[in-house]
Scaffold this motif. Structure first.
Motif, mmCIF file in Angstrom:
data_model
loop_
_atom_site.group_PDB
_atom_site.id
_atom_site.type_symbol
_atom_site.label_atom_id
_atom_site.label_comp_id
_atom_site.label_asym_id
_atom_site.label_seq_id
_atom_site.Cartn_x
_atom_site.Cartn_y
_atom_site.Cartn_z
ATOM 1 N N ARG A 20 41.741 34.890 37.573
ATOM 2 C CA ARG A 20 42.887 35.795 37.490
ATOM 3 C C ARG A 20 42.475 37.142 36.912
ATOM 4 O O ARG A 20 42.950 38.189 37.356
ATOM 5 N N ARG A 21 41.594 37.128 35.911
ATOM 6 C CA ARG A 21 41.121 38.386 35.340
ATOM 7 C C ARG A 21 40.330 39.190 36.379
ATOM 8 O O ARG A 21 40.437 40.422 36.451
ATOM 9 N N ARG A 53 40.884 39.160 39.558
ATOM 10 C CA ARG A 53 41.826 39.673 40.556
ATOM 11 C C ARG A 53 42.607 40.878 40.048
ATOM 12 O O ARG A 53 43.028 41.728 40.839
ATOM 13 N N THR A 54 42.810 40.962 38.737
ATOM 14 C CA THR A 54 43.583 42.080 38.197
ATOM 15 C C THR A 54 42.788 43.373 38.181
ATOM 16 O O THR A 54 43.372 44.453 38.156
ATOM 17 N N ASP A 85 40.760 44.398 35.712
ATOM 18 C CA ASP A 85 40.506 44.870 34.354
ATOM 19 C C ASP A 85 39.447 43.992 33.696
ATOM 20 O O ASP A 85 39.509 42.767 33.772
#
Length: 207
Positions: A56-57, A59-60, A62
């Protein structure tokens, strides 16, 4: 529409099977390393959650370096368990180093999950520099009130002077210069000629 649903269902079923197998392998490794009961079931959940958090990190967009780091760690733990249960490791006699890794995994997973969940994104350096430059920029000086335009004095009308009077004034000026050694001034010329001031000025301008 049906073809799309069939394709989605096939992918979902395949992902579900892969997750179940990986989950079971992690459980077997944890159980063989001495983590019995509910603890053996908690290990695969911990590994999979860390893997999802790292993905998830990524995909964001950042802190991708941190995301890739923890993604590789979780993926290594999952792949390691899958490979170890393929007959390469005797689950009845687990080596000490594997027991140490399994026992230390909760702390590693807790650290990774905390960093992935609570890492704040710092503003870009260019934005900070631009803000500093904007704050340090001196204030423009206050505008001075416009000065009123100075009007030029009105031109005085030209006084007509007879040519004979100008010739006489030149003689008077020459006599004054011979006697005093200095040019004659307008008041003296006016007194000698007995003319008004405007005419005296007009005559002095033509000498």
């Amino acid at each position: 529409m049906r073809a799309q649903l069939a394709r989605v269902d096939a992918v979902f079923v395949q992902a579900l099977i892969a997750a179940a197998l990986s989950f079971a392998h992690l459980h077997d490794i944890a159980s063989a390393a001495g983590q019995d009961g509910w603890k053996a079931w908690a290990y695969p959940i911990s590994v999979d959650l860390l893997l999802v958090a790292a993905w998830r990190r990524l995909r964001t967009g950042d802190a991708k370096a941190s995301g890739w780091c923890w993604f590789v760690i979780a993926l290594t733990a999952s792949l390691g368990a899958n490979v170890a249960t393929a007959g390469l490791l005797d689950l009845g006699d687990v080596p000490a180093w594997l027991r140490i890794l399994v026992a230390g995994w909760p702390a590693v997973a807790f650290l990774g999950g905390t960093l992935l969940a609570h890492t704040t994104t710092l503003p870009a350096t260019n934005d900070i520099e631009a803000a500093d430059v904007h704050e340090d920029a001196p204030e423009p000086p206050p505008e001075m009130p416009a000065q009123p335009a100075i009007e030029a004095p009105p031109n005085r009308p030209t006084v007509p002077v007879p040519a004979a009077l100008i010739e006489h004034a030149r003689k008077v000026a020459a006599e004054h210069h011979t006697r005093t050694g200095t040019p004659i001034d307008t008041p003296t010329l006016r007194a000698r000629l007995g003319v008004p001031a405007p005419m005296a000025e007009a005559i002095a301008a033509q000498l």
